[in-house]
Design an enzyme around this catalytic site. Structure first.
Site, PDB file in Angstrom:
ATOM      1  N   TYR A   1       1.254  -1.264   0.285  1.00 10.57           N
ATOM      2  CA  TYR A   1       0.564  -0.009   0.144  1.00 10.57           C
ATOM      3  C   TYR A   1       0.883   1.210   0.114  1.00 10.57           C
ATOM      4  CZ  TYR A   1      -3.371  -3.659   1.880  1.00 10.57           C
ATOM      5  OH  TYR A   1      -3.510  -4.598   2.031  1.00 10.57           O
ATOM      6  N   HIS A   2       2.079   1.179  -0.968  1.00 12.49           N
ATOM      7  CA  HIS A   2       2.665   1.983  -1.405  1.00 12.49           C
ATOM      8  C   HIS A   2       2.787   3.077  -2.003  1.00 12.49           C
ATOM      9  CE1 HIS A   2       5.424   0.957   2.659  1.00 12.49           C
ATOM     10  NE2 HIS A   2       3.923   1.721   3.403  1.00 12.49           N
TER      11      HIS A   2
END
Length: 564
Positions: free
Chosen positions: A468-469
């Site tokens: 989730y980056h």
């Protein structure tokens, strides 16, 4: 009548909240913030341990999914992004990690002039109040509070750190300080047991100011461009389409997916792509939406021989007790994200700074809280943190409610596939150390029979998930594919900036919330025309002998001759 402001900020997320607070410090400056999400008052947002609930629901999450990923056997991967005040800082894993100094020097080498580590460090410090106190690396009086959860009360946390040392790596007391490389505590954005999102840290204290308007449930449709200048935005709220104008700048802070999508819907992007989506071209800028990057990870899971893991606290009654203790006293397992120890290592000799990260969790389950092990277990979440694969975000139509095409191209490069093989083998060697002997049971995943390159590759393709980056889709730089310059101004247009992780030229070796907040702090001074903080000359730690050795010392025990 169309409302008029000095600045319009699109997105009340990790960057937008910082900008709103800093720009309105000047009482003569009027600021409008538009956010599609709503209030963050839910207990599931504010209680740190409940992080998997807002992250995987629909109320606070855009619920983006990728196109079928060729490198993952065609799987579609969930890419959560915050849709709420605080944005992704209100639904993320709360991990506070800045990245290595070399990551920011790399930005500068890639064309982001003035964004080297020495220039960034003062803004990390400005943003932060660290529970361990301020020094030349850590802040002591900033809005963002950073702690270490329950200080590794569970013995598994310290056993993992000890195992890292036994495997030949250094210990580090502060991976956000002098030395990132090594094993030690992880830090998190929590204050007095409550998630300390940018909404809590920055936006809410500023919302009482008469010069700040925050409008929620507002979908920004497009940026209004007149004669080569951004003059406002068109947005939709309550079934009505409205417009707001500004005299100075529109600042897009909608994130690595939302920002390029908004620019593209506004006619800013690669001309042929926009025309194919039915969008009128306002400014042909081919880099918008390209250069998409992400961290990805796998779970390496083990059974635990002692009944001390979180798997024993997953039943409804235990969860109720944890929630009640948090609500009444702000203590207990509710006050932590449970990632209280971890590590950063280099994957090979001659790699100058760490490119692999470990998050240790005293439980065996998925990151979204699903599929917990029946019985006790623990796991290491790991992946190569300097990915080479690149993807894109591309508009499908002018309809703001239609999600864009997202393709990360995970594992498109052999370097990334080899990186995961090393992650598996190095993690097994660490868990094989004597410190883990009292706890280590059978390997659950990948499983002891997964050994060859082909077997590891298949496991990664089938199980790898996003960390989730996402970043990089409005990249800083001066070349033809750069979207913004080093002051975050969109090339070729006046009055328009992008301030969020989309401008990162490359992934830092860390979770992205901290560097996004730093970026917004520095951008606020640029936008206000204030002198930038003086650069720091604080020294940076590098592992001794990094040119020739993957780790400082030989391991006590190799995974070949251990009971791994």
């Amino acid at each position: 009548m169309t409302a008029s402001y000095d600045y319009i900020i699109v997105g009340a997320g990790s960057a937008g909240c910082v900008l709103a607070a800093r720009l309105t410090e000047d009482p003569g400056t009027r600021v409008l913030v538009l956010e599609f999400g709503g209030s963050d008052r839910s207990i599931f947002i504010q209680m740190p341990t409940a992080l998997s609930i807002p992250m995987n629901g629909t109320k606070y999450n855009w619920r983006y999914h990728t196109a079928p990923e060729p490198g993952l056997d065609g799987r579609r991967v969930h890419c959560p992004r915050g849709k709420v005040l605080g944005g992704s800082s209100s639904i993320n894993g709360l991990v506070y990690m800045r990245g290595h100094a070399g990551d920011f020097d790399e930005w500068e080498a890639l064309g982001a002039r003035g964004w080297g580590y020495g220039s960034c460090l003062p803004y990390f410090r400005k943003a932060e109040t660290f529970a361990g106190g301020g020094d030349e690396y850590r802040g002591g009086d900033g809005p963002l509070h950073v702690t270490s959860g329950n200080d590794m009360e569970n013995p598994l946390y310290r056993a993992f750190v000890d195992a890292g040392a036994e495997a030949g790596y250094d210990r580090t007391d502060d991976p956000n300080g002098f030395m990132q490389e090594g094993f030690g505590p992880m830090h998190m954005t929590i204050k007095n047991g409550v998630r300390w999102s940018t909404a809590n840290a920055y936006l809410k204290p500023a919302m009482s100011r008469p010069n700040l308007d925050v409008v929620t449930h507002a979908m920004t449709r497009r940026v209004l461009i007149e004669n080569g200048r951004a003059v406002g935005v068109e947005y939709e709220r309550g079934g009505k389409v409205e417009a707001a104008r500004c005299t100075r700048e529109v600042v897009v802070a909608a994130g690595a997916i939302g920002s390029p999508h908004l620019l593209q819907r506004s006619g800013i992007g690669a001309g042929a792509m926009l025309r194919a989506a039915g969008v009128e071209v306002q400014h042909d800028l081919p880099g918008v939406g390209e250069n998409l990057q992400d961290h990805s990870e796998i779970y390496i899971q083990y059974a635990c021989k002692q009944p001390i893991t979180l798997n024993g606290r997953m039943d409804p009654l235990s969860k109720l007790r944890i929630g009640l203790e948090w609500m009444l006293f702000r203590r207990g397992l509710g006050v932590t994200n449970h990632f209280e120890s971890g590590g950063f290592i280099r994957s090979d000799a001659s790699v100058k700074w760490p490119d692999i990260q470990f998050h240790f969790l005293p439980a065996a389950m998925r990151y979204d809280g699903k599929q917990p092990l029946k019985g006790h277990g623990f796991m290491v979440l790991t992946g190569p943190n300097k990915p080479k694969s690149r993807g894109h975000v591309r508009v499908r139509s002018a309809d703001p409610h239609q999600h864009p095409e997202i393709l990360f191209n995970y594992l498109n490069r052999e370097e990334d596939r080899e990186g995961f093989r090393r992650c598996v083998r190095l993690t097994r060697e660490i868990i094989a150390q004597p410190a883990m002997d009292p706890f280590r049971g059978d390997e659950i995943a990948p499983g002891k029979d997964v050994r060859s390159d082909d077997e590891i590759d298949a496991f990664v393709r089938q199980t790898m998930e996003s960390t989730y980056h996402p970043c990089g889709t409005c990249r800083m730089g001066e070349d033809a594919m750069a979207v913004v310059d080093s002051e975050l101004r969109v090339h070729g247009l006046d009055g328009l900036r992008v301030v969020d992780s989309s401008v990162f030229p490359s992934e830092p070796n860390a979770n992205l919330n901290a560097p996004t907040i730093m970026l917004a702090e520095r951008a606020a001074d640029m936008i206000r025309g204030r002198p930038l903080l003086p650069a720091s000359n604080a020294p940076v730690g590098l592992a001794e002998g990094w040119e020739e050795r993957q780790r400082p010392r030989a391991p006590i025990r190799s995974c070949v001759n251990s009971a791994a």
